[in-house]
Design a protein around this motif. Sequence first.
Motif, short mmCIF file in Angstrom:
data_model
loop_
_atom_site.label_atom_id
_atom_site.label_comp_id
_atom_site.label_asym_id
_atom_site.label_seq_id
_atom_site.Cartn_x
_atom_site.Cartn_y
_atom_site.Cartn_z
N GLU A 37 45.89 34.53 24.24
CA GLU A 37 45.45 33.71 25.37
C GLU A 37 46.52 33.65 26.45
O GLU A 37 47.67 34.04 26.24
N SER A 38 46.15 33.17 27.62
CA SER A 38 47.10 32.99 28.71
C SER A 38 48.24 32.08 28.25
O SER A 38 48.01 31.05 27.63
N SER B 225 50.57 33.01 26.10
CA SER B 225 51.00 33.32 24.73
C SER B 225 52.32 34.08 24.69
O SER B 225 52.96 34.15 23.63
N GLU C 242 47.03 43.86 31.51
CA GLU C 242 45.70 43.44 31.94
C GLU C 242 45.12 44.39 33.00
O GLU C 242 44.62 43.97 34.04
N SER D 157 41.19 43.74 33.78
CA SER D 157 40.62 42.39 33.80
C SER D 157 40.04 42.01 35.15
O SER D 157 39.18 41.12 35.24
N SER E 196 46.23 42.45 26.92
CA SER E 196 44.95 41.91 27.36
C SER E 196 44.67 40.58 26.67
O SER E 196 45.17 40.33 25.57
N HIS E 197 43.87 39.75 27.33
CA HIS E 197 43.39 38.53 26.68
C HIS E 197 42.05 38.77 25.99
O HIS E 197 41.55 37.91 25.27
N ASP E 198 41.48 39.96 26.21
CA ASP E 198 40.12 40.27 25.76
C ASP E 198 40.16 41.18 24.54
O ASP E 198 40.51 42.36 24.63
#
Length: 271
Positions: free
Chosen positions: A40-41, A43, A171, A174, A203-205
Amino acid sequence: MNPQLLVDCIDVNTHFGALHVLKNVSLTIRPGETVGLVGESGSGKTTLGRAILGIGPVSSGRILFNGTDIAGCPPGARAGEAAAIQAVFQDPYSSLNPSMTIEDILIEPVIARGLASRVDATAQVRKLLKQVALPTDAAQRYPREFSGGQRQRVAIARALALSPRLIVCDEPVSALDLSTQARVLDLFIEIQERTGVAYLFVSHDLSVVRHISHRVAVMRSGEIVEFGECDQVTARPAHDYTRRLLLAAPVADPIRQAERRAAFQALEKGN
């Protein structure tokens, strides 16, 4: 260092004042593979990428690149390693000089390092544009004349200009719509198969990471909580945090989405 490793991060710590951002992070990247770094953002995943690039601090620990400890060394002090590690960032428009043509953007790093004359570097532009599936007439145009996906292709071409062994991708898809994301991810894969370059793909995804990665590291609050083969981590995760990331990702099927939402809520209540 294990000769089969290109990058070996060993107990890396980063502090910003009293804030402990990276906490004994250990991570490896093999030549020619993609390691997805997901979380997550906030982290710490971008901080780790910047530390490997030499544009972020390392308070303690080691970052071995091809056997050389580069922890805390800025790119200018890294000799050959500086060219061997390149980056592709999230926003291609802000990372490309709007006043320069695509040709000038692509040849600038080569000329700046004295690796080729302008004539020889210019001759390589056509090859770079072909690698990222852009037309040769793109060389004389400016970043503002391209779509987001095309600008990201230019950013990838610029990273490839120095024939790196590792590209840190922070990212990189994104900001793109889903169909453009898929095309750019496929391009990353094609380039890797053709050149053998390795990626640290931040990436967060988790669905994006699953599409491109050989191994996946999951980061939470500055720590790697899970690291393993992509299929294992994304299909049979061992850590509850990874399970939450999987369940939080939306799916098109409304029935499956409702089931995932219920499973996510149950997991949240259990913690």
